[in-house]
Write a protein that holds these residues in place. Sequence first.
Motif, PDB file in Angstrom:
ATOM      1  N   THR A 125       5.448   2.927  -2.415  1.00 14.10           N
ATOM      2  CA  THR A 125       4.605   2.093  -1.654  1.00 14.10           C
ATOM      3  C   THR A 125       3.106   2.199  -1.943  1.00 14.10           C
ATOM      4  OG1 THR A 125       4.559   3.267   0.305  1.00 14.10           O
ATOM      5  CG2 THR A 125       6.484   1.839   0.164  1.00 14.10           C
ATOM      6  N   LEU A 126       2.732   3.382  -2.481  1.00 15.11           N
ATOM      7  CA  LEU A 126       1.327   3.702  -2.870  1.00 15.11           C
ATOM      8  C   LEU A 126       0.651   3.279  -4.102  1.00 15.11           C
ATOM      9  CD1 LEU A 126       0.879   7.237  -1.312  1.00 15.11           C
ATOM     10  CD2 LEU A 126       0.370   5.027  -0.004  1.00 15.11           C
ATOM     11  N   THR A 127       1.784   2.834  -4.833  1.00 23.92           N
ATOM     12  CA  THR A 127       1.753   2.367  -6.534  1.00 23.92           C
ATOM     13  C   THR A 127       0.871   1.473  -6.594  1.00 23.92           C
ATOM     14  OG1 THR A 127       3.783   3.361  -7.086  1.00 23.92           O
ATOM     15  CG2 THR A 127       2.857   1.713  -8.407  1.00 23.92           C
ATOM     16  N   ARG A 163       2.429  -2.066   6.129  1.00 20.65           N
ATOM     17  CA  ARG A 163       1.855  -1.019   6.792  1.00 20.65           C
ATOM     18  C   ARG A 163       3.226  -0.402   8.077  1.00 20.65           C
ATOM     19  NH1 ARG A 163      -0.679  -1.375   3.231  1.00 20.65           N
ATOM     20  NH2 ARG A 163      -2.842  -1.445   2.965  1.00 20.65           N
ATOM     21  N   VAL A 164       3.761  -1.387   8.563  1.00 22.52           N
ATOM     22  CA  VAL A 164       4.724  -1.067   9.464  1.00 22.52           C
ATOM     23  C   VAL A 164       6.167  -0.461   8.816  1.00 22.52           C
ATOM     24  CG1 VAL A 164       6.564  -2.019  11.088  1.00 22.52           C
ATOM     25  CG2 VAL A 164       4.370  -2.701  11.229  1.00 22.52           C
ATOM     26  N   MET A 165       6.375  -0.829   7.576  1.00 26.30           N
ATOM     27  CA  MET A 165       7.294  -0.075   6.747  1.00 26.30           C
ATOM     28  C   MET A 165       6.922   1.201   6.338  1.00 26.30           C
ATOM     29  SD  MET A 165       9.381  -3.380   4.982  1.00 26.30           S
ATOM     30  CE  MET A 165       8.026  -4.300   4.256  1.00 26.30           C
ATOM     31  N   ARG A 175      -0.568 -10.917   7.684  1.00 27.66           N
ATOM     32  CA  ARG A 175       0.764 -10.576   8.164  1.00 27.66           C
ATOM     33  C   ARG A 175       1.526  -9.911   7.281  1.00 27.66           C
ATOM     34  NH1 ARG A 175       1.965 -10.139  13.102  1.00 27.66           N
ATOM     35  NH2 ARG A 175       0.974 -12.278  13.583  1.00 27.66           N
ATOM     36  N   GLN A 176       1.360 -10.201   6.029  1.00 24.45           N
ATOM     37  CA  GLN A 176       2.056  -9.523   4.794  1.00 24.45           C
ATOM     38  C   GLN A 176       1.788  -7.836   4.778  1.00 24.45           C
ATOM     39  OE1 GLN A 176       2.095 -11.830   1.172  1.00 24.45           O
ATOM     40  NE2 GLN A 176       1.441 -13.239   2.309  1.00 24.45           N
ATOM     41  N   LEU A 184       3.164  -9.078  -3.458  1.00 23.63           N
ATOM     42  CA  LEU A 184       3.854  -8.377  -4.471  1.00 23.63           C
ATOM     43  C   LEU A 184       3.985  -6.778  -3.705  1.00 23.63           C
ATOM     44  CD1 LEU A 184       1.986  -9.027  -7.983  1.00 23.63           C
ATOM     45  CD2 LEU A 184       4.529  -9.277  -7.199  1.00 23.63           C
ATOM     46  N   THR A 185       3.072  -6.543  -3.023  1.00 24.53           N
ATOM     47  CA  THR A 185       2.919  -5.301  -2.467  1.00 24.53           C
ATOM     48  C   THR A 185       4.243  -5.229  -1.154  1.00 24.53           C
ATOM     49  OG1 THR A 185       0.789  -4.947  -2.674  1.00 24.53           O
ATOM     50  CG2 THR A 185       2.003  -3.679  -0.806  1.00 24.53           C
TER      51      THR A 185
END
Length: 215
Positions: free
Chosen positions: A51-53, A19-21, A13-14, A69-70
């Motif tokens: 977000t790709l970091t 991915r939605v954000m 779910r996380q 964390l992501t």
Amino acid sequence: MRVRERLGISEHRQQQLTRVMELCLVGIFFVGVDRGNLGIMINSALAFAVTLTPAVLKRDYGIPMDAGLTLWITTAVFLHAVGTLGPYQNVWWWDHLTHLLSASLVAGVGYATVRALDSHYTDVYLPPRFMFVFILMFVVAFGVIWEVTEFAVSGLASIVGGSAVLTQFGLDDTMLDLVFDTAGGLVTALWGTAYLTDVTGALAARLDARMQGSE
């Protein structure tokens, strides 16, 4: 027990929320294109890059970045990008919320880096009380630099006649921002460091491997 476990949010779910954000950030970028608003475009593009970091750190450097964390990182930059659409001007608490989350991330980066150095160098010892104070001072210092940058960008935009990518809303707002920056650092100092144990361990191990390779 970690916060996400208390809330019953699964790892899958996380990942979905992240991915939605990320998709929403792409949408926000095109909203900026439609409005001809450079600030929205730049902030959303930078947020998407951030977000790709975690994936890059995990793939290229072996730094463990779990779903929690992501999600933490993605939420902070996502809310900032959303703020450029209007909430920064229309919702009085939005700026404070984003400063709180962003400061917690800055505190996390500072903590993980310094703790890794502490673990790597045997002649360095940083007591827990020092780390607590360091996190707060690090966040406040970063916050001051950020506020000065906002002031400089806003001033430059007014001089050249363009739209400001970063906006400052006055001295009172600046002081409140620093208060919420400190609160974000406090949150990380009290509860967030447990989430960074694997990260600090991986950073220390990487430093050890680099030192051995240079011998």
